[in-house]
Design a protein around this motif. Structure first.
Motif, PDB file in Angstrom:
ATOM      1  N   ARG A  10     -59.236 -31.795 -53.897  1.00 37.04           N
ATOM      2  CA  ARG A  10     -60.663 -31.473 -53.924  1.00 37.04           C
ATOM      3  C   ARG A  10     -61.513 -32.701 -53.615  1.00 37.04           C
ATOM      4  N   THR A  11     -62.723 -32.439 -53.138  1.00 38.56           N
ATOM      5  CA  THR A  11     -63.681 -33.519 -52.968  1.00 38.56           C
ATOM      6  C   THR A  11     -64.177 -33.976 -54.331  1.00 38.56           C
ATOM      7  N   MET A  12     -64.833 -35.121 -54.357  1.00 33.48           N
ATOM      8  CA  MET A  12     -65.318 -35.679 -55.612  1.00 33.48           C
ATOM      9  C   MET A  12     -66.263 -34.712 -56.313  1.00 33.48           C
ATOM     10  N   HIS A  13     -67.239 -34.178 -55.591  1.00 39.33           N
ATOM     11  CA  HIS A  13     -68.244 -33.335 -56.232  1.00 39.33           C
ATOM     12  C   HIS A  13     -67.655 -31.990 -56.662  1.00 39.33           C
ATOM     13  N   SER A  14     -66.729 -31.463 -55.886  1.00 39.91           N
ATOM     14  CA  SER A  14     -66.075 -30.206 -56.266  1.00 39.91           C
ATOM     15  C   SER A  14     -65.224 -30.401 -57.515  1.00 39.91           C
ATOM     16  N   ALA A  15     -64.464 -31.493 -57.560  1.00 43.74           N
ATOM     17  CA  ALA A  15     -63.609 -31.747 -58.721  1.00 43.74           C
ATOM     18  C   ALA A  15     -64.432 -32.027 -59.969  1.00 43.74           C
ATOM     19  N   GLN A  16     -65.491 -32.798 -59.816  1.00 45.24           N
ATOM     20  CA  GLN A  16     -66.298 -33.144 -60.985  1.00 45.24           C
ATOM     21  C   GLN A  16     -66.977 -31.917 -61.580  1.00 45.24           C
ATOM     22  N   HIS A  17     -67.190 -30.908 -60.754  1.00 38.94           N
ATOM     23  CA  HIS A  17     -67.770 -29.655 -61.270  1.00 38.94           C
ATOM     24  C   HIS A  17     -66.829 -29.004 -62.284  1.00 38.94           C
ATOM     25  N   VAL A  18     -65.524 -28.965 -61.974  1.00 43.66           N
ATOM     26  CA  VAL A  18     -64.573 -28.304 -62.879  1.00 43.66           C
ATOM     27  C   VAL A  18     -64.144 -29.224 -64.018  1.00 43.66           C
ATOM     28  N   VAL A  61     -64.893 -14.095 -45.025  1.00 49.09           N
ATOM     29  CA  VAL A  61     -64.256 -14.987 -45.986  1.00 49.09           C
ATOM     30  C   VAL A  61     -64.869 -16.386 -45.910  1.00 49.09           C
ATOM     31  N   GLU A  62     -65.343 -16.778 -44.727  1.00 46.99           N
ATOM     32  CA  GLU A  62     -66.010 -18.074 -44.585  1.00 46.99           C
ATOM     33  C   GLU A  62     -67.403 -18.047 -45.205  1.00 46.99           C
ATOM     34  N   ARG A  63     -68.106 -16.934 -45.019  1.00 47.56           N
ATOM     35  CA  ARG A  63     -69.424 -16.800 -45.647  1.00 47.56           C
ATOM     36  C   ARG A  63     -69.294 -16.770 -47.166  1.00 47.56           C
ATOM     37  N   ASP A  64     -68.236 -16.111 -47.658  1.00 45.68           N
ATOM     38  CA  ASP A  64     -68.000 -16.087 -49.107  1.00 45.68           C
ATOM     39  C   ASP A  64     -67.697 -17.478 -49.633  1.00 45.68           C
ATOM     40  N   LEU A  65     -66.986 -18.285 -48.834  1.00 45.99           N
ATOM     41  CA  LEU A  65     -66.673 -19.652 -49.234  1.00 45.99           C
ATOM     42  C   LEU A  65     -67.957 -20.442 -49.466  1.00 45.99           C
ATOM     43  N   ILE A  66     -68.921 -20.229 -48.597  1.00 44.48           N
ATOM     44  CA  ILE A  66     -70.207 -20.917 -48.730  1.00 44.48           C
ATOM     45  C   ILE A  66     -70.980 -20.395 -49.940  1.00 44.48           C
ATOM     46  N   ASP A  67     -71.073 -19.066 -50.054  1.00 40.17           N
ATOM     47  CA  ASP A  67     -71.911 -18.457 -51.096  1.00 40.17           C
ATOM     48  C   ASP A  67     -71.313 -18.580 -52.500  1.00 40.17           C
ATOM     49  N   LYS A  68     -69.973 -18.472 -52.606  1.00 38.22           N
ATOM     50  CA  LYS A  68     -69.343 -18.412 -53.917  1.00 38.22           C
ATOM     51  C   LYS A  68     -68.691 -19.723 -54.347  1.00 38.22           C
ATOM     52  N   TYR A  69     -68.466 -20.625 -53.397  1.00 36.62           N
ATOM     53  CA  TYR A  69     -67.781 -21.866 -53.740  1.00 36.62           C
ATOM     54  C   TYR A  69     -68.666 -23.086 -53.524  1.00 36.62           C
ATOM     55  N   PHE A  70     -69.084 -23.305 -52.282  1.00 39.01           N
ATOM     56  CA  PHE A  70     -69.891 -24.497 -52.003  1.00 39.01           C
ATOM     57  C   PHE A  70     -71.213 -24.477 -52.757  1.00 39.01           C
ATOM     58  N   SER A  71     -71.761 -23.288 -52.989  1.00 34.35           N
ATOM     59  CA  SER A  71     -73.040 -23.198 -53.700  1.00 34.35           C
ATOM     60  C   SER A  71     -72.919 -23.613 -55.158  1.00 34.35           C
ATOM     61  N   ARG A  72     -71.678 -23.648 -55.695  1.00 37.55           N
ATOM     62  CA  ARG A  72     -71.457 -24.030 -57.091  1.00 37.55           C
ATOM     63  C   ARG A  72     -71.256 -25.537 -57.244  1.00 37.55           C
ATOM     64  N   THR A  73     -71.245 -26.257 -56.142  1.00 32.69           N
ATOM     65  CA  THR A  73     -71.066 -27.704 -56.183  1.00 32.69           C
ATOM     66  C   THR A  73     -72.384 -28.386 -55.809  1.00 32.69           C
ATOM     67  N   ASP A  74     -72.365 -29.698 -55.839  1.00 30.24           N
ATOM     68  CA  ASP A  74     -73.546 -30.476 -55.452  1.00 30.24           C
ATOM     69  C   ASP A  74     -73.534 -30.831 -53.974  1.00 30.24           C
ATOM     70  N   ALA A  75     -72.638 -30.206 -53.217  1.00 29.25           N
ATOM     71  CA  ALA A  75     -72.538 -30.519 -51.789  1.00 29.25           C
ATOM     72  C   ALA A  75     -73.765 -30.027 -51.030  1.00 29.25           C
ATOM     73  N   THR A  76     -74.133 -30.767 -49.993  1.00 26.68           N
ATOM     74  CA  THR A  76     -75.208 -30.373 -49.082  1.00 26.68           C
ATOM     75  C   THR A  76     -74.580 -29.808 -47.820  1.00 26.68           C
ATOM     76  N   LEU A  77     -75.075 -28.672 -47.347  1.00 18.21           N
ATOM     77  CA  LEU A  77     -74.572 -28.056 -46.126  1.00 18.21           C
ATOM     78  C   LEU A  77     -75.505 -28.372 -44.969  1.00 18.21           C
ATOM     79  N   ALA A  78     -74.927 -28.634 -43.791  1.00 17.39           N
ATOM     80  CA  ALA A  78     -75.727 -28.960 -42.615  1.00 17.39           C
ATOM     81  C   ALA A  78     -75.018 -28.459 -41.362  1.00 17.39           C
TER      82      ALA A  78
END
Length: 299
Positions: free
Chosen positions: A66-74, A150-167
């Motif tokens: 996991r990335t730093m921000h994803s791991a630190q979330h859990v 499944v890619e849209r779900d990854l953004i909405d259900k996973y990346f949105s729960r982290t501190d990551a910025t999407l661009a």
């Protein structure tokens, strides 16, 4: 202050142990499929077990893809005070000094190879970067328009729960610090891409069934030299541990299993990991690691 004191205490204990000939254990936990349950959480029982380890001054940390921000979330609510290994060894984060070390980043030519492969197969590449010039080492994910649900779900259900910025991927800076490129898609297609990318000498890809269902697979692609084992060895030497204990379930854990003094695989692990393990223990969704630790260290 408490974190710094813990680190100082660990180092002091190491020197005392070396003088008297004692063994100093250092535990590395993979997260997904290992320390985390099927809901990608640390269960209350496992959290209590980590607290018992800390009370006994048994050193432990995390080694994850996991990335730093994803791991630190859990990891919120737990005290992983020693340096953490993220992105399959690309990043080492020292919480005591809030220092981030990056090794084996993807080069532009390697990024082009991966993105071209993704585009040719109509799979959206998620390019993970770290902004080392920001105070909090911002995690920015650059990607094209998702082509599958499944890619849209990854953004909405996973990346949105982290501190990551999407661009948009068009905004990817020329000199970005790219740790890895992630993808998710239909299992047979992603597996073909996994085999293709692993045939490139400068790349290494890790892949496995996605939590979204066995019809999907995830894949992380790194520079070939990026692996957990090299980062584990760095921390082993830095902290002066004499007995490294690793827990993991997938192919990205092999490198740390190979140098561990003890390596344990939960019963849900891939067969190649089970074959490399010292022993096979309980299932990750049944607190297998925590139950083993309580017995191993008489907690």
């Amino acid at each position: 202050m408490r974190i710094m004191l813990y680190c100082l205490l660990f180092l002091t204990m190491h020197y005392q142990a070396s003088f008297y000939g004692f063994t100093m254990d250092l535990i590395f936990f993979d997260l997904d499929g290992t320390l985390l349950n099927k809901s990608s959480e640390i269960s209350p029982y496992t959290k209590d077990t980590l607290g018992l380890l800390a009370e006994r001054d048994i050193a432990f940390t995390v080694a994850t893809g996991r990335t730093m921000h994803s791991a630190q979330h859990v990891l919120k609510g737990t005290e992983f005070v020693l340096p953490h290994i993220y992105n399959n060894g690309v990043a080492i984060w020292d919480p005591s000094g809030k220092a981030l070390t990056l090794e084996n980043l993807l080069a532009p030519s390697e990024v082009n190879t991966i993105v071209q492969c993704a585009n040719e197969n109509r799979i959206t590449p998620f390019v993970n970067t770290v902004d080392i010039n920001s105070e909090s080492n911002d995690h920015v994910i650059y990607h094209a328009i998702p082509q599958h649900q499944v890619e849209r779900d990854l953004i909405d259900k996973y990346f949105s729960r982290t501190d990551a910025t999407l661009a948009p991927i068009e905004q990817l800076p020329a000199h970005a610090h790219i740790t890895n490129i992630s993808m998710i898609g239909d299992a047979p297609l992603v597996y073909e891409m996994y085999q293709y990318l692993n045939n490139h000498d400068e790349l290494i890809a890790y892949s496995g069934p996605a939590i979204e269902g066995n019809q999907y697979r995830w894949m992380d692609v790194h520079h070939q030299l990026a692996n957990k084992g090299s980062a584990v060895e760095i921390l082993k030497n830095k902290l002066g541990a004499s007995n490294v204990i690793c827990f993991g379930d997938s192919d990205n854990d092999i490198s740390m299993f190979e140098l561990a003094d003890e390596a344990y695989a939960p019963s849900n692990a891939k067969q190649m990991i089970k074959d490399a393990a010292t022993s096979i223990i309980g299932h990750h969704n049944e607190d297998g690691i925590a139950r083993f630790l309580r017995e191993r260290f008489s907690l």
